[in-house]
Design a protein around this motif. Structure first.
Motif, mmCIF file in Angstrom:
data_model
loop_
_atom_site.group_PDB
_atom_site.id
_atom_site.type_symbol
_atom_site.label_atom_id
_atom_site.label_comp_id
_atom_site.label_asym_id
_atom_site.label_seq_id
_atom_site.Cartn_x
_atom_site.Cartn_y
_atom_site.Cartn_z
ATOM 1 N N ILE A 189 0.833 -1.199 0.000
ATOM 2 C CA ILE A 189 0.000 0.000 0.000
ATOM 3 C C ILE A 189 0.870 1.252 0.000
ATOM 4 O O ILE A 189 0.608 2.213 -0.741
ATOM 5 C CB ILE A 189 -0.947 -0.004 1.216
ATOM 6 C CG1 ILE A 189 -1.948 -1.161 1.096
ATOM 7 C CG2 ILE A 189 -1.688 1.323 1.328
ATOM 8 C CD1 ILE A 189 -2.840 -1.317 2.316
ATOM 9 N N PHE A 190 1.919 1.253 0.819
ATOM 10 C CA PHE A 190 2.804 2.414 0.894
ATOM 11 C C PHE A 190 3.502 2.681 -0.441
ATOM 12 O O PHE A 190 3.518 3.817 -0.932
ATOM 13 C CB PHE A 190 3.846 2.200 1.990
ATOM 14 C CG PHE A 190 4.873 3.296 2.072
ATOM 15 C CD1 PHE A 190 4.577 4.504 2.693
ATOM 16 C CD2 PHE A 190 6.136 3.135 1.513
ATOM 17 C CE1 PHE A 190 5.515 5.519 2.765
ATOM 18 C CE2 PHE A 190 7.073 4.141 1.579
ATOM 19 C CZ PHE A 190 6.769 5.340 2.201
ATOM 20 N N ILE A 245 -3.080 -2.146 -6.615
ATOM 21 C CA ILE A 245 -3.401 -1.058 -5.681
ATOM 22 C C ILE A 245 -3.075 0.294 -6.298
ATOM 23 O O ILE A 245 -3.828 1.261 -6.123
ATOM 24 C CB ILE A 245 -2.632 -1.260 -4.358
ATOM 25 C CG1 ILE A 245 -3.041 -2.580 -3.705
ATOM 26 C CG2 ILE A 245 -2.890 -0.102 -3.399
ATOM 27 C CD1 ILE A 245 -2.244 -2.918 -2.465
ATOM 28 N N ARG A 246 -1.983 0.381 -7.040
ATOM 29 C CA ARG A 246 -1.615 1.655 -7.666
ATOM 30 C C ARG A 246 -2.675 2.094 -8.675
ATOM 31 O O ARG A 246 -3.051 3.278 -8.708
ATOM 32 C CB ARG A 246 -0.266 1.516 -8.363
ATOM 33 C CG ARG A 246 0.180 2.780 -9.079
ATOM 34 C CD ARG A 246 1.497 2.576 -9.807
ATOM 35 N NE ARG A 246 1.905 3.783 -10.498
ATOM 36 C CZ ARG A 246 3.023 3.901 -11.217
ATOM 37 N NH1 ARG A 246 3.837 2.867 -11.336
ATOM 38 N NH2 ARG A 246 3.317 5.030 -11.818
ATOM 39 N N LEU A 247 -3.189 1.177 -9.476
ATOM 40 C CA LEU A 247 -4.233 1.523 -10.443
ATOM 41 C C LEU A 247 -5.491 2.021 -9.729
ATOM 42 O O LEU A 247 -6.163 2.943 -10.201
ATOM 43 C CB LEU A 247 -4.562 0.312 -11.309
ATOM 44 C CG LEU A 247 -3.473 -0.112 -12.307
ATOM 45 C CD1 LEU A 247 -3.880 -1.404 -13.015
ATOM 46 C CD2 LEU A 247 -3.213 0.990 -13.328
ATOM 47 N N ALA A 248 -5.802 1.400 -8.584
ATOM 48 C CA ALA A 248 -6.972 1.840 -7.812
ATOM 49 C C ALA A 248 -6.760 3.244 -7.258
ATOM 50 O O ALA A 248 -7.683 4.075 -7.271
ATOM 51 C CB ALA A 248 -7.249 0.857 -6.683
ATOM 52 N N PRO A 300 -10.851 3.622 1.896
ATOM 53 C CA PRO A 300 -12.163 3.058 1.555
ATOM 54 C C PRO A 300 -12.438 3.056 0.052
ATOM 55 O O PRO A 300 -13.060 2.115 -0.459
ATOM 56 C CB PRO A 300 -13.141 3.986 2.296
ATOM 57 C CG PRO A 300 -12.351 4.531 3.429
ATOM 58 C CD PRO A 300 -10.971 4.710 2.899
ATOM 59 N N LEU A 301 -11.966 4.088 -0.651
ATOM 60 C CA LEU A 301 -12.221 4.155 -2.089
ATOM 61 C C LEU A 301 -11.404 3.144 -2.885
ATOM 62 O O LEU A 301 -11.826 2.698 -3.949
ATOM 63 C CB LEU A 301 -11.928 5.572 -2.603
ATOM 64 C CG LEU A 301 -12.885 6.668 -2.121
ATOM 65 C CD1 LEU A 301 -12.428 8.032 -2.613
ATOM 66 C CD2 LEU A 301 -14.304 6.389 -2.613
ATOM 67 N N ILE A 302 -10.228 2.800 -2.379
ATOM 68 C CA ILE A 302 -9.374 1.870 -3.119
ATOM 69 C C ILE A 302 -9.490 0.440 -2.583
ATOM 70 O O ILE A 302 -8.723 -0.437 -3.001
ATOM 71 C CB ILE A 302 -7.894 2.300 -3.070
ATOM 72 C CG1 ILE A 302 -7.336 2.207 -1.644
ATOM 73 C CG2 ILE A 302 -7.724 3.699 -3.625
ATOM 74 C CD1 ILE A 302 -5.840 2.417 -1.556
ATOM 75 N N LEU A 303 -10.439 0.201 -1.684
ATOM 76 C CA LEU A 303 -10.562 -1.125 -1.087
ATOM 77 C C LEU A 303 -10.745 -2.238 -2.122
ATOM 78 O O LEU A 303 -10.133 -3.307 -1.977
ATOM 79 C CB LEU A 303 -11.719 -1.135 -0.087
ATOM 80 C CG LEU A 303 -11.845 -2.379 0.790
ATOM 81 C CD1 LEU A 303 -10.556 -2.653 1.533
ATOM 82 C CD2 LEU A 303 -13.009 -2.226 1.764
ATOM 83 N N ILE A 346 -19.696 1.014 -1.477
ATOM 84 C CA ILE A 346 -19.126 2.356 -1.605
ATOM 85 C C ILE A 346 -20.049 3.249 -2.424
ATOM 86 O O ILE A 346 -20.262 4.433 -2.090
ATOM 87 C CB ILE A 346 -17.736 2.291 -2.246
ATOM 88 C CG1 ILE A 346 -16.756 1.600 -1.298
ATOM 89 C CG2 ILE A 346 -17.222 3.681 -2.593
ATOM 90 C CD1 ILE A 346 -15.384 1.386 -1.892
ATOM 91 N N ALA A 347 -20.627 2.689 -3.499
ATOM 92 C CA ALA A 347 -21.504 3.484 -4.357
ATOM 93 C C ALA A 347 -22.782 3.888 -3.640
ATOM 94 O O ALA A 347 -23.381 4.935 -3.923
ATOM 95 C CB ALA A 347 -21.833 2.705 -5.618
ATOM 96 N N GLY A 348 -23.215 3.029 -2.697
ATOM 97 C CA GLY A 348 -24.425 3.363 -1.956
ATOM 98 C C GLY A 348 -25.678 2.959 -2.713
ATOM 99 O O GLY A 348 -25.622 2.427 -3.826
#
Length: 232
Positions: free
Chosen positions: A32-33, A113-116, A145-148, A229-231
Motif C-alpha cells: 500500500i505504501f 493497488i496503484r491503479l486503484a 475506503p475508495l481503493i478497497l 461504496i456506491a451506496g
C-alpha cells in the motif's frame, strides 16, 4: 480432501497455504505504501523504485531466488545480521519460502493497488485536507475506503501468485518435504518419480481449485465492496 490426498500431499498443500497467507499479510502494508508513493508522490528515483518493484516479473525466478540466497542466506549480509542479532533464519526454512513468495507476488499487489489509487480523484483528498484533516487521516478515511476493491484484488492476485511460486522458492529454500516443499515443489518432485503421475495430478487439481476459488472470491468481494461504496 484429507482422505483423497496422502499425508505428504496434504502437508504440501497446507504449507503452501501457510506460506501464501504470511507472504501476503507481511507485504500488504509495504504494498500500500509503495503503491501510494508511485501514484501520488514526486521524488528523485521514482522510476528506479518502479523498476525495482517490477524487476521480479522480468527476471527469471531462479535469479530472484539466487539473489535472495546471497542476501538472506546464513552468509549473506542481511542473513548474518538477522541470525546473529534476532535469531531469524530464512534460508531453507518455511519463512524463506514466504519471503520468496512475497517478493515474487509483490509487483502484482502493487500494480493493482496503484491503479486503484490513480482512479481516485485527487480533489477528494485535497478537499478533506482543506477542512483541516491530517494527511494520515485523509488516507485512512477517504483514500483507503475508495481503493478497497483494488486492495482486495491485489491481495488475491498476490495470494494466487504466492501459491504458484516455484523457481525462486526452490532456489532459496530447496525442496525439503514437510519443511519447505510447497505445492508446486511437490508436483515437480512427483513428476520426477516413476509412477508419481497420479499424485502430481491430484495436486494439480487442488492447485486449479484453489486458484479458481481465489479468483471467484476476489470478484465477489470486489463487487460487494464497490456496491457498498456506491451506496443505494
Amino acid at each position: 480432501m484429507t482422505d483423497w490426498l496422502s499425508p505428504e500431499e496434504w502437508r504440501a498443500v497446507a504449507l503452501s497455504l501457510r506460506v501464501s497467507f504470511w507472504a501476503v499479510l507481511a507485504s500488504l502494508p509495504f504494498g500500500i505504501f509503495v503503491a501510494y508513493a508511485l501514484a501520488r508522490w514526486r521524488f528523485p528515483g521514482k522510476q528506479v523504485l518502479n523498476g525495482l518493484v517490477h524487476l521480479p516479473l522480468i527476471l527469471p525466478p531462479v535469479v530472484t531466488g539466487y539473489l535472495l540466497l546471497l542476501t538472506f542466506g546464513r552468509r549473506g549480509w542481511a542473513g548474518q545480521v538477522l541470525d546473529e542479532w534476532f535469531g531469524i533464519v530464512f534460508a531453507f526454512r518455511w519463512t524463506g519460502a514466504a519471503l520468496a513468495a512475497a517478493v515474487m507476488a509483490f509487483p502484482l499487489m502493487v500494480r493493482a493497488i496503484r491503479l486503484a489509487i490513480e482512479a481516485v480523484d485527487p480533489r477528494l483528498e485535497e478537499a478533506a485536507g482543506t477542512l483541516g484533516a491530517p494527511r494520515l487521516w485523509v488516507l485512512a478515511t477517504v483514500t483507503l475506503p475508495l481503493i478497497l476493491p483494488g486492495i482486495i484484488a491485489g491481495v488475491i492476485l498476490a495470494f494466487a501468485k504466492a501459491m504458484g511460486e516455484f523457481g525462486a522458492t526452490i532456489t532459496f529454500v530447496s525442496n525439503i518435504p514437510g519443511q519447505t516443499q510447497t505445492l508446486p515443489s511437490a508436483i515437480y518432485s512427483f513428476m520426477q518419480v516413476p509412477g508419481g503421475e497420479a499424485q502430481a495430478a491430484r495436486l494439480v487439481a487442488v492447485a486449479i481449485a484453489i486458484a479458481m476459488a481465489a479468483l471467484l472470491l476476489s470478484e465477489w468481494i470486489s463487487r460487494a465492496v464497490a456496491r457498498r461504496i456506491a451506496g443505494p
